[in-house]
Motif scaffolding. Sequence first.
Motif, PDB file in Angstrom:
ATOM      1  N   GLY A  89      49.782  51.062  69.703  1.00  0.00           N
ATOM      2  CA  GLY A  89      48.403  51.284  70.142  1.00  0.00           C
ATOM      3  C   GLY A  89      47.824  52.563  69.568  1.00  0.00           C
ATOM      4  N   ALA A  90      48.608  53.633  69.575  1.00  0.00           N
ATOM      5  CA  ALA A  90      48.138  54.905  69.014  1.00  0.00           C
ATOM      6  C   ALA A  90      47.895  54.780  67.510  1.00  0.00           C
ATOM      7  CB  ALA A  90      49.151  56.005  69.301  1.00  0.00           C
ATOM      8  N   ALA A  91      48.764  54.041  66.809  1.00  0.00           N
ATOM      9  CA  ALA A  91      48.584  53.838  65.370  1.00  0.00           C
ATOM     10  C   ALA A  91      47.304  53.060  65.098  1.00  0.00           C
ATOM     11  CB  ALA A  91      49.793  53.125  64.787  1.00  0.00           C
ATOM     12  N   LEU A  92      47.021  52.031  65.898  1.00  0.00           N
ATOM     13  CA  LEU A  92      45.800  51.246  65.702  1.00  0.00           C
ATOM     14  C   LEU A  92      44.551  52.068  65.989  1.00  0.00           C
ATOM     15  CD1 LEU A  92      46.869  47.804  67.196  1.00  0.00           C
ATOM     16  CD2 LEU A  92      46.526  48.394  64.790  1.00  0.00           C
ATOM     17  N   VAL A  93      44.594  52.882  67.030  1.00  0.00           N
ATOM     18  CA  VAL A  93      43.451  53.743  67.336  1.00  0.00           C
ATOM     19  C   VAL A  93      43.244  54.756  66.211  1.00  0.00           C
ATOM     20  CG1 VAL A  93      42.646  55.570  68.903  1.00  0.00           C
ATOM     21  CG2 VAL A  93      43.551  53.443  69.824  1.00  0.00           C
ATOM     22  N   GLY A  94      44.328  55.328  65.697  1.00  0.00           N
ATOM     23  CA  GLY A  94      44.219  56.273  64.585  1.00  0.00           C
ATOM     24  C   GLY A  94      43.658  55.620  63.338  1.00  0.00           C
ATOM     25  N   ALA A  95      44.092  54.388  63.052  1.00  0.00           N
ATOM     26  CA  ALA A  95      43.575  53.671  61.888  1.00  0.00           C
ATOM     27  C   ALA A  95      42.085  53.380  62.050  1.00  0.00           C
ATOM     28  CB  ALA A  95      44.351  52.376  61.686  1.00  0.00           C
ATOM     29  N   ALA A  96      41.665  53.007  63.244  1.00  0.00           N
ATOM     30  CA  ALA A  96      40.243  52.724  63.488  1.00  0.00           C
ATOM     31  C   ALA A  96      39.398  53.990  63.330  1.00  0.00           C
ATOM     32  CB  ALA A  96      40.056  52.132  64.882  1.00  0.00           C
ATOM     33  N   ILE A  97      39.888  55.104  63.839  1.00  0.00           N
ATOM     34  CA  ILE A  97      39.153  56.370  63.709  1.00  0.00           C
ATOM     35  C   ILE A  97      39.093  56.791  62.245  1.00  0.00           C
ATOM     36  CG2 ILE A  97      39.240  58.844  64.247  1.00  0.00           C
ATOM     37  CD1 ILE A  97      40.303  58.049  67.016  1.00  0.00           C
ATOM     38  N   GLY A  98      40.197  56.634  61.508  1.00  0.00           N
ATOM     39  CA  GLY A  98      40.211  56.960  60.082  1.00  0.00           C
ATOM     40  C   GLY A  98      39.263  56.088  59.286  1.00  0.00           C
ATOM     41  N   TRP A  99      39.236  54.792  59.602  1.00  0.00           N
ATOM     42  CA  TRP A  99      38.331  53.886  58.908  1.00  0.00           C
ATOM     43  C   TRP A  99      36.878  54.270  59.174  1.00  0.00           C
ATOM     44  CZ3 TRP A  99      34.796  50.364  61.010  1.00  0.00           C
ATOM     45  CH2 TRP A  99      34.200  49.514  60.087  1.00  0.00           C
ATOM     46  N   ALA A 100      36.553  54.587  60.436  1.00  0.00           N
ATOM     47  CA  ALA A 100      35.183  54.972  60.784  1.00  0.00           C
ATOM     48  C   ALA A 100      34.789  56.272  60.082  1.00  0.00           C
ATOM     49  CB  ALA A 100      35.047  55.108  62.295  1.00  0.00           C
ATOM     50  N   GLY A 102      36.063  57.456  57.266  1.00  0.00           N
ATOM     51  CA  GLY A 102      35.933  57.172  55.836  1.00  0.00           C
ATOM     52  C   GLY A 102      34.639  56.469  55.508  1.00  0.00           C
ATOM     53  N   THR A 103      34.249  55.516  56.339  1.00  0.00           N
ATOM     54  CA  THR A 103      32.995  54.807  56.118  1.00  0.00           C
ATOM     55  C   THR A 103      31.810  55.754  56.252  1.00  0.00           C
ATOM     56  OG1 THR A 103      33.986  52.782  56.982  1.00  0.00           O
ATOM     57  CG2 THR A 103      31.601  52.861  56.914  1.00  0.00           C
ATOM     58  N   ALA A 104      31.845  56.607  57.254  1.00  0.00           N
ATOM     59  CA  ALA A 104      30.758  57.576  57.440  1.00  0.00           C
ATOM     60  C   ALA A 104      30.701  58.564  56.277  1.00  0.00           C
ATOM     61  CB  ALA A 104      30.949  58.320  58.755  1.00  0.00           C
ATOM     62  N   ALA A 105      31.850  58.993  55.785  1.00  0.00           N
ATOM     63  CA  ALA A 105      31.874  59.939  54.660  1.00  0.00           C
ATOM     64  C   ALA A 105      31.339  59.276  53.390  1.00  0.00           C
ATOM     65  CB  ALA A 105      33.292  60.449  54.434  1.00  0.00           C
ATOM     66  N   ARG A 106      31.717  58.009  53.165  1.00  0.00           N
ATOM     67  CA  ARG A 106      31.213  57.306  51.986  1.00  0.00           C
ATOM     68  C   ARG A 106      29.708  57.097  52.080  1.00  0.00           C
ATOM     69  NH1 ARG A 106      34.291  52.776  52.741  1.00  0.00           N
ATOM     70  NH2 ARG A 106      36.202  53.765  53.336  1.00  0.00           N
ATOM     71  N   ALA A 107      29.221  56.769  53.259  1.00  0.00           N
ATOM     72  CA  ALA A 107      27.783  56.574  53.441  1.00  0.00           C
ATOM     73  C   ALA A 107      27.028  57.880  53.217  1.00  0.00           C
ATOM     74  CB  ALA A 107      27.492  56.028  54.834  1.00  0.00           C
ATOM     75  N   ALA A 108      27.556  58.979  53.716  1.00  0.00           N
ATOM     76  CA  ALA A 108      26.913  60.279  53.525  1.00  0.00           C
ATOM     77  C   ALA A 108      26.971  60.701  52.063  1.00  0.00           C
ATOM     78  CB  ALA A 108      27.573  61.330  54.400  1.00  0.00           C
ATOM     79  N   GLY A 109      28.075  60.420  51.386  1.00  0.00           N
ATOM     80  CA  GLY A 109      28.223  60.782  49.980  1.00  0.00           C
ATOM     81  C   GLY A 109      27.334  59.949  49.080  1.00  0.00           C
ATOM     82  N   SER A 110      27.162  58.679  49.341  1.00  0.00           N
ATOM     83  CA  SER A 110      26.324  57.832  48.495  1.00  0.00           C
ATOM     84  C   SER A 110      24.858  58.185  48.672  1.00  0.00           C
ATOM     85  CB  SER A 110      26.567  56.357  48.818  1.00  0.00           C
ATOM     86  OG  SER A 110      26.121  56.061  50.125  1.00  0.00           O
ATOM     87  N   HIS A 111      24.429  58.642  49.800  1.00  0.00           N
ATOM     88  CA  HIS A 111      23.045  59.038  50.045  1.00  0.00           C
ATOM     89  C   HIS A 111      22.700  60.271  49.214  1.00  0.00           C
ATOM     90  CE1 HIS A 111      19.265  59.647  52.036  1.00  0.00           C
ATOM     91  NE2 HIS A 111      19.625  60.861  52.411  1.00  0.00           N
ATOM     92  N   ASP A 112      23.566  61.248  49.134  1.00  0.00           N
ATOM     93  CA  ASP A 112      23.315  62.470  48.372  1.00  0.00           C
ATOM     94  C   ASP A 112      23.270  62.174  46.878  1.00  0.00           C
ATOM     95  OD1 ASP A 112      23.196  63.933  50.661  1.00  0.00           O
ATOM     96  OD2 ASP A 112      25.278  64.624  50.568  1.00  0.00           O
ATOM     97  N   ARG A 113      24.124  61.321  46.360  1.00  0.00           N
ATOM     98  CA  ARG A 113      24.165  60.999  44.935  1.00  0.00           C
ATOM     99  C   ARG A 113      22.886  60.288  44.507  1.00  0.00           C
ATOM    100  NH1 ARG A 113      28.854  57.751  44.868  1.00  0.00           N
ATOM    101  NH2 ARG A 113      30.104  59.020  46.216  1.00  0.00           N
ATOM    102  N   ALA A 114      22.338  59.449  45.341  1.00  0.00           N
ATOM    103  CA  ALA A 114      21.128  58.712  44.988  1.00  0.00           C
ATOM    104  C   ALA A 114      19.959  59.672  44.786  1.00  0.00           C
ATOM    105  CB  ALA A 114      20.795  57.692  46.056  1.00  0.00           C
ATOM    106  N   VAL A 115      19.876  60.700  45.593  1.00  0.00           N
ATOM    107  CA  VAL A 115      18.791  61.665  45.461  1.00  0.00           C
ATOM    108  C   VAL A 115      18.978  62.511  44.208  1.00  0.00           C
ATOM    109  CG1 VAL A 115      17.731  63.697  46.528  1.00  0.00           C
ATOM    110  CG2 VAL A 115      18.341  61.722  47.917  1.00  0.00           C
ATOM    111  N   GLU A 116      20.193  62.890  43.868  1.00  0.00           N
ATOM    112  CA  GLU A 116      20.458  63.738  42.713  1.00  0.00           C
ATOM    113  C   GLU A 116      20.346  62.986  41.393  1.00  0.00           C
ATOM    114  OE1 GLU A 116      24.255  65.456  43.300  1.00  0.00           O
ATOM    115  OE2 GLU A 116      23.637  66.606  45.046  1.00  0.00           O
ATOM    116  N   ASP A 117      20.503  61.683  41.374  1.00  0.00           N
ATOM    117  CA  ASP A 117      20.488  60.917  40.133  1.00  0.00           C
ATOM    118  C   ASP A 117      19.081  60.549  39.666  1.00  0.00           C
ATOM    119  OD1 ASP A 117      23.191  61.036  39.963  1.00  0.00           O
ATOM    120  OD2 ASP A 117      23.557  59.044  40.818  1.00  0.00           O
TER     121      ASP A 117
END
Length: 134
Positions: A89-100, A102-117
């Motif tokens: 259960g702890a491993a699954l919760v950790g994986a879910a938090i890591g996935w969330a 990572g998704t948030a970091a990718r979304a934030a990173g792609s937004h900044d690149r679009a403005v700079e390009d």
Amino acid sequence: MIGTNLLERRSKPERITDQAWQHLVSAVNTAGDSIRDTARSARHTSAGLADGAGDLVGSAADEARHRATRAFDALAGRRPALPWTLLVGAALVGAAIGWAAGTAARAAGSHDRAVEDIDFVDVERPDSPAETDR
């Protein structure tokens, strides 16, 4: 005579473990009997209280049996089993938090690149009034 020779040949830790187990079993049985007697008298006095006491007796006896088994295992030198359900259960919760994250970091990173390009290009039109003046 034969039985006493077999008991004497056991090692001291085995004898101590057996004695401790016998004490635990008698204590659990004594506690269970007294709780059952109390529950019976409570059942006679009040029907509503008797149902709660019966549940309490069952859970108390189960807890006492569980603790006695764990104590016997500890005296015998056996380690308790790993709580696999909790670990998975702890491993699954950790994986879910890591996935969330990572998704948030990718979304934030792609937004900044679009403005700079974005490149701004000056386009000269043939009908422009600025070119006719030149």
